[in-house]
Design a protein around this motif. Structure first.
Motif, short mmCIF file in Angstrom:
data_model
loop_
_atom_site.label_atom_id
_atom_site.label_comp_id
_atom_site.label_asym_id
_atom_site.label_seq_id
_atom_site.Cartn_x
_atom_site.Cartn_y
_atom_site.Cartn_z
N UNK A 40 10.46 -0.96 1.77
CA UNK A 40 10.24 -2.19 2.52
C UNK A 40 8.83 -2.70 2.23
N UNK A 41 8.46 -3.76 2.92
CA UNK A 41 7.12 -4.32 2.75
C UNK A 41 6.03 -3.29 3.06
N UNK A 42 6.33 -2.33 3.93
CA UNK A 42 5.36 -1.29 4.25
C UNK A 42 5.04 -0.41 3.06
N UNK A 43 5.92 -0.39 2.06
CA UNK A 43 5.73 0.50 0.91
C UNK A 43 4.94 -0.14 -0.22
N UNK A 44 4.56 -1.41 -0.06
CA UNK A 44 3.68 -2.01 -1.07
C UNK A 44 2.33 -1.30 -0.99
N UNK A 45 1.89 -0.67 -2.05
CA UNK A 45 0.68 0.17 -1.97
C UNK A 45 -0.58 -0.65 -1.66
N UNK A 46 -1.48 -0.04 -0.91
CA UNK A 46 -2.78 -0.66 -0.68
C UNK A 46 -3.49 -0.92 -2.00
N UNK A 47 -3.30 -0.03 -2.95
CA UNK A 47 -3.96 -0.20 -4.26
C UNK A 47 -3.52 -1.47 -4.96
N UNK A 48 -2.24 -1.85 -4.78
CA UNK A 48 -1.71 -3.08 -5.37
C UNK A 48 -2.44 -4.29 -4.76
N UNK A 49 -2.62 -4.28 -3.44
CA UNK A 49 -3.32 -5.37 -2.77
C UNK A 49 -4.80 -5.37 -3.13
N UNK A 50 -5.39 -4.17 -3.23
CA UNK A 50 -6.80 -4.06 -3.61
C UNK A 50 -7.03 -4.69 -4.98
N UNK A 51 -6.10 -4.44 -5.90
CA UNK A 51 -6.25 -4.97 -7.25
C UNK A 51 -6.22 -6.49 -7.26
N UNK A 52 -5.33 -7.08 -6.44
CA UNK A 52 -5.27 -8.53 -6.36
C UNK A 52 -6.58 -9.10 -5.83
N UNK A 53 -7.15 -8.43 -4.85
CA UNK A 53 -8.42 -8.89 -4.30
C UNK A 53 -9.54 -8.76 -5.34
N UNK A 54 -9.53 -7.65 -6.06
CA UNK A 54 -10.56 -7.42 -7.08
C UNK A 54 -10.47 -8.44 -8.20
N UNK A 55 -9.28 -8.96 -8.44
CA UNK A 55 -9.12 -9.99 -9.47
C UNK A 55 -9.57 -11.37 -8.98
N UNK A 56 -9.93 -11.47 -7.71
CA UNK A 56 -10.48 -12.71 -7.19
C UNK A 56 -9.50 -13.63 -6.50
N UNK A 57 -8.29 -13.14 -6.24
CA UNK A 57 -7.31 -14.01 -5.60
C UNK A 57 -7.65 -14.25 -4.13
N UNK A 58 -7.28 -15.46 -3.68
CA UNK A 58 -7.48 -15.86 -2.28
C UNK A 58 -6.15 -15.89 -1.53
#
Length: 492
Positions: free
Chosen positions: A30-48
C-alpha cells in the motif's frame, strides 16, 4: 518585492509503483510501503511537488470494460507482451468516488504519506476529474439528474457516445463522457454542468480532496467551460471554475489548481482561477522541430509563461525518448525546463524509458535505461536546484547574423537568467538539424574591461572571451545540430 518561484513537479504512476514494490517484497503493498528513501531521493533532486496519479476508488464495471475493449487491449498487449488479466485494473480516470482505493491503503494511508511528504518539504498533488465519472458511481442511482441523458435515437445513431443502463425499475440512456472531437470514453458517464446542483456537488468533492492534499491536477479542465460545454452538448451552463477555486480556497488558502488544457485555452484557465496550465503548445512546437514558432512562443509575457506547466512527457503523451531523437531530445529539454514556469517531469523520463504505460494498467514493462539520457537529466535536474532558476530574472535574447547572407542565426533559441550577487547564466540552443552560426546580444552589465570565463554547466567546455567584444559584437556561436549550452559567466 514579490518574486516569482518556479517549482519542480514529479508525476508518479501510483499503482505501477506499488506493483513494482510488491514484486520486490513478495507481498501486497500500500502507500505505507513506499520507502522513505524513495521520497528522500525526490527531495534531494530538488522537487517541490509530487503528483501521485490514480489513487481514487475505481469500480468493477470500469475494470470489465477495460479488459473487454479490443482497441485498448491491443495497446495493453503492445506495452506488456506477457499481459495478465490482473494487470488491467481499469482506468484511474473512471472514478466511482473521491476516497482513496482500499487496495492501496485508503484515506488513512494517504494521510500518512502526505505527512511523510510534508516532513520533507514536498507537496502532494492528486487528480480531479471534473468532466465525467465512472459508470458505477453511486450518483447514477442517487442523482441520475447529475448526468446527461440520451434517447433511443441517440443510442442508435451514436452508440459510441451513449449507453443504456438498467436500474431497479427502468432503463435509462446516459451519455459517455467525451471530448467533442473524439468518441466517448466507454467506461465513463458525462456529468451535466447545466445542473446547478451537480456543480455544487462537484465543489463539495473538491473540498473533500483539498483536505487530503496540497493541490489538484484537473483532467481535461477546459471541457466544463461554458462555451466548450455548450458546443459539445448544446446546453448552457454557468461558469464552474471561478466559483469552485474560490470556495475551496476560502477553506484551504493557498490550495493549488493545475489545469490539463488544450486548444489555446491556457490563458482562459488562468483567468478562471488556476495557478498553472499545461503548456501543450510549447510541447507540440518542440516536437515539430521548427525554431521560429518555439521562439515566438517564448516571447509571451511572464504573467503567462511563469504559470505554464512545461513538460516533454506525461501519462498521456508518448515517452520523450521515443518521440524526440537523440540530440533533439536534449535540446528540447534544455529549452523546456530552463525556461520560467512549473517544470513537470514524468516517472521514467530520466531513465529514457520508451514504452508509454496506459492509466488502465498497474504493471510496467521491462525497459532498458538509456545511460546517456540518465546522465543528461541528472545534470539538468541538478542545475534546476540553483536559486537563479527558481527566483531569478529571465529574458529572451536576440540572435544576429554571423555574416551577411547567413540566416542560420534564426535557428538559435537563447535566453539568460540574472540572479543575486551578479550571477549570470546564458542558455543557447541551436534548435535545428544543421550547423548554425550567430552573434548573441548579451544584456549583462559591466562586460567591458574584463576577461570573461564561460563555463558550460552541462559539460566540461569552457571558453574565454574579452568583455569588450561581448559588449560590442555579442557572443559568437558556431554550433553543430541540436547543440545546447548553459553558460555560467564569471570574470577571470
Amino acid at each position: 518585492m514579490n518574486r516569482s518561484f518556479y517549482p519542480l513537479l514529479y508525476q508518479i504512476n501510483t499503482r505501477v509503483l506499488l506493483t513494482d514494490i510488491s514484486e520486490k517484497t513478495g507481498r501486497k503493498t500500500t502507500l505505507d510501503d513506499i520507502p522513505d528513501s524513495f521520497l528522500d531521493n525526490l527531495r534531494q533532486q530538488g522537487f517541490d511537488w509530487i503528483w501521485f496519479l490514480s489513487v481514487w476508488q475505481t469500480g468493477m464495471i470500469g475494470q470489465r470494460i477495460s479488459r473487454e475493449n479490443s482497441g485498448w487491449r491491443k495497446e495493453f498487449e503492445e506495452t506488456l507482451p506477457d499481459l495478465r488479466e490482473e494487470d488491467i485494473a481499469g482506468s484511474g480516470f473512471a472514478i466511482t468516488g473521491y476516497v482513496v482505493s482500499e487496495e492501496i491503503g485508503g484515506n488513512v494511508a494517504l494521510s500518512r504519506l502526505w505527512k511523510r511528504l510534508s516532513e520533507r518539504g514536498l507537496k502532494l498533488m492528486l487528480d480531479f476529474v471534473p468532466n465525467h465519472s465512472a459508470i458505477d458511481n453511486h450518483w447514477v442511482r442517487e442523482h441520475p439528474d447529475f448526468f446527461i441523458r440520451g434517447t433511443r435515437n441517440d443510442l442508435e445513431k451514436n452508440p459510441q457516445n451513449f449507453i443504456r443502463i438498467t436500474g431497479d425499475t427502468e432503463e435509462t440512456i446516459f451519455a459517455h463522457g467525451r471530448d467533442p472531437f473524439f468518441p466517448g470514453w466507454p467506461d465513463t458517464l458525462q456529468l451535466n454542468y447545466s445542473n446547478p446542483e451537480l456543480q455544487e456537488a462537484m465543489i463539495n468533492e473538491l473540498k473533500t480532496i483539498a483536505g487530503l492534499c496540497d493541490g489538484v491536477r484537473c483532467d481535461m479542465a477546459m471541457l466544463v467551460l461554458p462555451d466548450v460545454f455548450e458546443k459539445t452538448w448544446g446546453m448552457k451552463c454557468q461558469p464552474f471554475w471561478p466559483k469552485a477555486t474560490k470556495k475551496v480556497r476560502e477553506i484551504y488558502p493557498g490550495f493549488t489548481f493545475m489545469a490539463e488544457v488544450y486548444w489555446d485555452l491556457e490563458w482562459t484557465m488562468l483567468q478562471n482561477g488556476f495557478d498553472y496550465a499545461y503548456d501543450k503548445r510549447l510541447y507540440d512546437r518542440l516536437k515539430e522541430g521548427h525554431p521560429k514558432p518555439v521562439r515566438e512562443h517564448l516571447y509571451a509575457g511572464l504573467d503567462f509563461q511563469g504559470r505554464m506547466a512545461r513538460f516533454l512527457e506525461n501519462h498521456d503523451e508518448p515517452r520523450a525518448a521515443k518521440e524526440f531523437p537523440e540530440g533533439k531530445h536534449e535540446a528540447a529539454a534544455v529549452i523546456t525546463f530552463l525556461a520560467p514556469g512549473l517544470r513537470f517531469f514524468h516517472q521514467g523520463q530520466f531513465e529514457g524509458l520508451l514504452k508509454k504505460i496506459s492509466p488502465h494498467l498497474i504493471r510496467a514493462p521491462k525497459d532498458l535505461t538509456n545511460k546517456s539520457l540518465e546522465s543528461f537529466y541528472g545534470k539538468l535536474v541538478n542545475l534546476l536546484q540553483r536559486q537563479i532558476f527558481r527566483t531569478g530574472s529571465w529574458q529572451m535574447l536576440q540572435s544576429c547574423q554571423a555574416w551577411e547572407g547567413n540566416r542560420s542565426h534564426e535557428f538559435f533559441i537563447s535566453y539568460c537568467w540574472k540572479g543575486d550577487n551578479n550571477e549570470m547564466i546564458l542558455v543557447a540552443v541551436n534548435f535545428s538539424a544543421k550547423r548554425s552560426q550567430c552573434y548573441l546580444k548579451l544584456p549583462f552589465p559591466n562586460l567591458n574591461g574584463a576577461t570573461w570565463i564561460l563555463k558550460d554547466l552541462l559539460s566540461d567546455t569552457t571558453y574565454e572571451r574579452e568583455g569588450n567584444d561581448l559588449a560590442e559584437k555579442g557572443m559568437y556561436l558556431d554550433e553543430p545540430a541540436w547543440k545546447a549550452y548553459v553558460f555560467e559567466l564569471k570574470t577571470k
